[in-house]
Design a protein around this motif. Structure first.
Motif, PDB file in Angstrom:
ATOM      1  N   ILE A 194     -82.662-137.018 -98.914  1.00  0.00           N
ATOM      2  CA  ILE A 194     -81.926-138.153 -99.472  1.00  0.00           C
ATOM      3  C   ILE A 194     -81.971-138.099-100.994  1.00  0.00           C
ATOM      4  O   ILE A 194     -83.041-138.050-101.593  1.00  0.00           O
ATOM      5  CB  ILE A 194     -82.513-139.493 -98.984  1.00  0.00           C
ATOM      6  CG1 ILE A 194     -82.524-139.549 -97.456  1.00  0.00           C
ATOM      7  CG2 ILE A 194     -81.738-140.662 -99.577  1.00  0.00           C
ATOM      8  CD1 ILE A 194     -81.153-139.472 -96.822  1.00  0.00           C
ATOM      9  N   PHE A 195     -80.782-138.081-101.608  1.00  0.00           N
ATOM     10  CA  PHE A 195     -80.677-138.103-103.068  1.00  0.00           C
ATOM     11  C   PHE A 195     -80.427-139.529-103.549  1.00  0.00           C
ATOM     12  O   PHE A 195     -79.569-140.239-102.988  1.00  0.00           O
ATOM     13  CB  PHE A 195     -79.538-137.197-103.537  1.00  0.00           C
ATOM     14  CG  PHE A 195     -79.796-135.730-103.324  1.00  0.00           C
ATOM     15  CD1 PHE A 195     -80.486-134.989-104.268  1.00  0.00           C
ATOM     16  CD2 PHE A 195     -79.337-135.098-102.170  1.00  0.00           C
ATOM     17  CE1 PHE A 195     -80.724-133.629-104.075  1.00  0.00           C
ATOM     18  CE2 PHE A 195     -79.567-133.732-101.971  1.00  0.00           C
ATOM     19  CZ  PHE A 195     -80.268-133.013-102.925  1.00  0.00           C
ATOM     20  N   VAL A 231     -65.729-130.675 -91.877  1.00  0.00           N
ATOM     21  CA  VAL A 231     -66.026-130.919 -93.296  1.00  0.00           C
ATOM     22  C   VAL A 231     -67.522-130.745 -93.481  1.00  0.00           C
ATOM     23  O   VAL A 231     -68.330-131.256 -92.705  1.00  0.00           O
ATOM     24  CB  VAL A 231     -65.603-132.331 -93.754  1.00  0.00           C
ATOM     25  CG1 VAL A 231     -66.186-132.644 -95.133  1.00  0.00           C
ATOM     26  CG2 VAL A 231     -64.085-132.456 -93.795  1.00  0.00           C
ATOM     27  N   LEU A 232     -67.893-130.017 -94.528  1.00  0.00           N
ATOM     28  CA  LEU A 232     -69.295-129.805 -94.864  1.00  0.00           C
ATOM     29  C   LEU A 232     -69.449-130.002 -96.373  1.00  0.00           C
ATOM     30  O   LEU A 232     -68.696-129.414 -97.155  1.00  0.00           O
ATOM     31  CB  LEU A 232     -69.721-128.388 -94.469  1.00  0.00           C
ATOM     32  CG  LEU A 232     -71.182-127.999 -94.671  1.00  0.00           C
ATOM     33  CD1 LEU A 232     -72.105-128.861 -93.827  1.00  0.00           C
ATOM     34  CD2 LEU A 232     -71.387-126.519 -94.321  1.00  0.00           C
ATOM     35  N   VAL A 233     -70.382-130.850 -96.757  1.00  0.00           N
ATOM     36  CA  VAL A 233     -70.627-131.120 -98.171  1.00  0.00           C
ATOM     37  C   VAL A 233     -72.067-130.722 -98.496  1.00  0.00           C
ATOM     38  O   VAL A 233     -73.012-131.202 -97.856  1.00  0.00           O
ATOM     39  CB  VAL A 233     -70.414-132.611 -98.512  1.00  0.00           C
ATOM     40  CG1 VAL A 233     -70.581-132.846-100.022  1.00  0.00           C
ATOM     41  CG2 VAL A 233     -69.029-133.081 -98.054  1.00  0.00           C
ATOM     42  N   ILE A 273     -75.425-132.704 -97.288  1.00  0.00           N
ATOM     43  CA  ILE A 273     -75.469-134.167 -97.412  1.00  0.00           C
ATOM     44  C   ILE A 273     -74.427-134.838 -96.514  1.00  0.00           C
ATOM     45  O   ILE A 273     -74.481-136.057 -96.316  1.00  0.00           O
ATOM     46  CB  ILE A 273     -75.295-134.630 -98.874  1.00  0.00           C
ATOM     47  CG1 ILE A 273     -73.974-134.128 -99.464  1.00  0.00           C
ATOM     48  CG2 ILE A 273     -76.483-134.161 -99.723  1.00  0.00           C
ATOM     49  CD1 ILE A 273     -73.659-134.708-100.841  1.00  0.00           C
ATOM     50  N   ALA A 274     -73.509-134.062 -95.978  1.00  0.00           N
ATOM     51  CA  ALA A 274     -72.544-134.612 -95.013  1.00  0.00           C
ATOM     52  C   ALA A 274     -71.972-133.462 -94.189  1.00  0.00           C
ATOM     53  O   ALA A 274     -71.712-132.373 -94.718  1.00  0.00           O
ATOM     54  CB  ALA A 274     -71.420-135.352 -95.724  1.00  0.00           C
ATOM     55  N   ILE A 313     -67.899-127.905-101.176  1.00  0.00           N
ATOM     56  CA  ILE A 313     -67.277-128.666-100.089  1.00  0.00           C
ATOM     57  C   ILE A 313     -66.385-127.721 -99.292  1.00  0.00           C
ATOM     58  O   ILE A 313     -65.551-127.011 -99.861  1.00  0.00           O
ATOM     59  CB  ILE A 313     -66.420-129.832-100.628  1.00  0.00           C
ATOM     60  CG1 ILE A 313     -67.273-130.796-101.463  1.00  0.00           C
ATOM     61  CG2 ILE A 313     -65.756-130.583 -99.475  1.00  0.00           C
ATOM     62  CD1 ILE A 313     -66.455-131.889-102.147  1.00  0.00           C
ATOM     63  N   VAL A 314     -66.582-127.700 -97.984  1.00  0.00           N
ATOM     64  CA  VAL A 314     -65.746-126.882 -97.100  1.00  0.00           C
ATOM     65  C   VAL A 314     -64.926-127.806 -96.216  1.00  0.00           C
ATOM     66  O   VAL A 314     -65.458-128.756 -95.635  1.00  0.00           O
ATOM     67  CB  VAL A 314     -66.591-125.950 -96.221  1.00  0.00           C
ATOM     68  CG1 VAL A 314     -65.693-125.099 -95.320  1.00  0.00           C
ATOM     69  CG2 VAL A 314     -67.468-125.044 -97.077  1.00  0.00           C
TER      70      VAL A 314
END
Length: 448
Positions: free
Chosen positions: A134-135, A164-166, A173-174, A422-423
């Motif tokens: 967690i940031f 979606v990948l962040v 983070i997502a 981000i993908v």
């Protein structure tokens, strides 16, 4: 009244004849696309024919094809109204190949040797599931909402996002997947594969084995004006060579992908219609020409096949990746790289860290700057086989953003100033998917 019906009949007949005249020459391409898509999706990612037909192949004209799969012999066929039947075969290690009637399926073939490391490190440097981190500077409610907004509601086909990948500071983070897809799903990157192909020249240059600024080593060009074209020009899509990259008709690009036996030769004999380094023209033929140049750096075909994996793909743990080959056995570097979303993200992270992978320098730091510097005549859109935001394509994102882009909206976004990758994988381009808005929403979740 009889004359009216006769007139209507003539109109209908004329329409049918015209439709047939216009469509028949395209049947090779339609059935070729469909057979290749069915075979790859089925044998590489275990998708059903029905799912592929309703998603990957629900493209105008392509949906005319009738498809069949032979699971025992591992091939798929497609035809349109029983005409122009095409076949795509699956071979372990090479993926699927669209073949013609002259192709000898019994002929022995080489496959790349893989060295997949089973590291106990967490993602991205190993195979262990990443720990949740967690940031404090991220508003996760906003971030999750931004990611969720990239997907369709149930039953819709508007945004058509598959994943979606962040990743921020090397931490996921997502992460979200559409129904029927997961972190283990291999997804075709289409032209994101171009960025992968270009990277091999950065690797060879670091090793002192290739100079991109010298004239391209193409024998057919040495006795004419094309001898001045450098590999640097090819990497920037700025050779001045003739090429038609149009997927809505019979073009150089579609003939190459669906009819050629050796795709590395598709642009070799093209005329020079512009001045090198001054005439930007996006060309899949150029990338496959580069794949051919790579082939000629090695004494044997086996060395060429192994190099793609040993020097990059396996080195950074893209274990799921398969780059498919043409009938001549050359990698189709323009279009046919398959990998999971997480593995695609590793490629983005490699560039985010300027070629450094967990302490090992894969290519020189300067190479990341090289690929992300605008090429002449591209209006800040394009670098060296990467797309750029220098010209403001995404007005709400930093100008130093650059990306690997593929057909139907495949994207690996690299944000050097944000330590962010981000993908997004899917089936919609920017006309149907608001990339600027998506990126703006994700970036808006930072600075909490």
């Amino acid at each position: 009244m009889k004359k009216v019906f006769q007139f209507i009949g003539l109109v209908v007949l004329a329409a049918v004849i015209y439709y047939g005249f216009e469509t028949y020459p395209k049947l090779d391409l339609i059935s070729g696309f469909s057979a290749k898509s069915i075979a790859s999706g089925h044998f590489l990612d275990n998708r059903s024919i029905d799912l592929i037909e309703k998603t990957d192949n629900d493209i105008d004209m392509i949906d005319l094809a009738k498809n069949e799969v032979d699971d025992n012999k591992k091939f798929a066929t497609a035809s349109v109204y029983g005409l122009k039947k095409r076949k795509a075969i699956y071979r372990e290690g090479l993926g699927t190949t669209l073949i013609n009637d002259d192709f000898d399926e019994a002929k022995p073939y080489l496959t790349p040797k893989r060295n997949k490391t089973n590291s106990n490190l967490p993602f991205p440097y190993g195979n262990v599931e990443p720990e949740k981190f967690i940031f404090d500077n991220i508003d996760y409610a906003k971030l999750n909402a931004a990611v969720a907004n990239a997907f369709d509601n149930k039953g819709e086909k508007k945004k058509r996002t598959r994943s979606v990948l962040v990743i921020y500071k090397d931490k996921i983070i997502a992460e979200k997947y559409d129904r029927g897809f997961s972190k283990n799903s291999k997804i075709l990157g289409w032209s994101m594969t171009k960025s992968l192909t270009a990277t091999y020249f950065g690797i060879l240059q670091k090793e002192g084995k290739f100079n991109i600024n010298k004239p391209a080593p193409i024998a057919e060009w040495q006795n004419n004006a094309r001898k001045k074209i450098t590999t640097n020009d090819l990497l920037h899509m700025n050779s001045g060579l003739e090429w038609d990259e149009d997927y809505g008709k019979i073009s150089d690009a579609t003939k190459m992908l669906f009819l050629s036996e050796d795709m590395t030769k598709s642009q070799i004999n093209k005329k020079q219609v512009g001045k090198p380094n001054s005439t930007w023209n996006y060309s899949s033929g150029t990338t496959n020409l580069l794949s051919g140049i790579l082939r000629n750096q090695f004494k044997t075909h086996q060395e060429y096949l192994d190099f793609w994996y040993a020097s990059l793909i396996d080195k950074i743990g893209m274990d799921s990746m398969i780059v498919e080959s043409d009938m001549a056995g050359n990698f189709i570097g323009s279009s046919y790289g398959w990998a999971t979303t997480r593995d695609w993200s590793k490629f983005g992270l490699l560039y985010l860290h300027k070629g450094n992978w967990n302490g090992e320098q894969i290519f020189d730091e300067s190479w990341a700057k090289y690929v992300s510097t605008p090429t002449n005549d591209s209006e800040g859109q394009y670098g060296a086989h990467f797309w750029l935001n220098a010209g403001g394509r995404y007005p709400d994102s930093p100008k130093d953003l650059y990306s690997a882009n593929g057909f139907q909206g495949q994207r690996i976004f690299i944000f050097p100033s944000n330590d962010l990758v981000i993908v997004r994988m899917g089936l919609k381009e920017e006309e149907g998917f608001d990339f600027n808005g998506f990126l703006k929403e994700v970036l808006g979740s930072f600075g909490k």
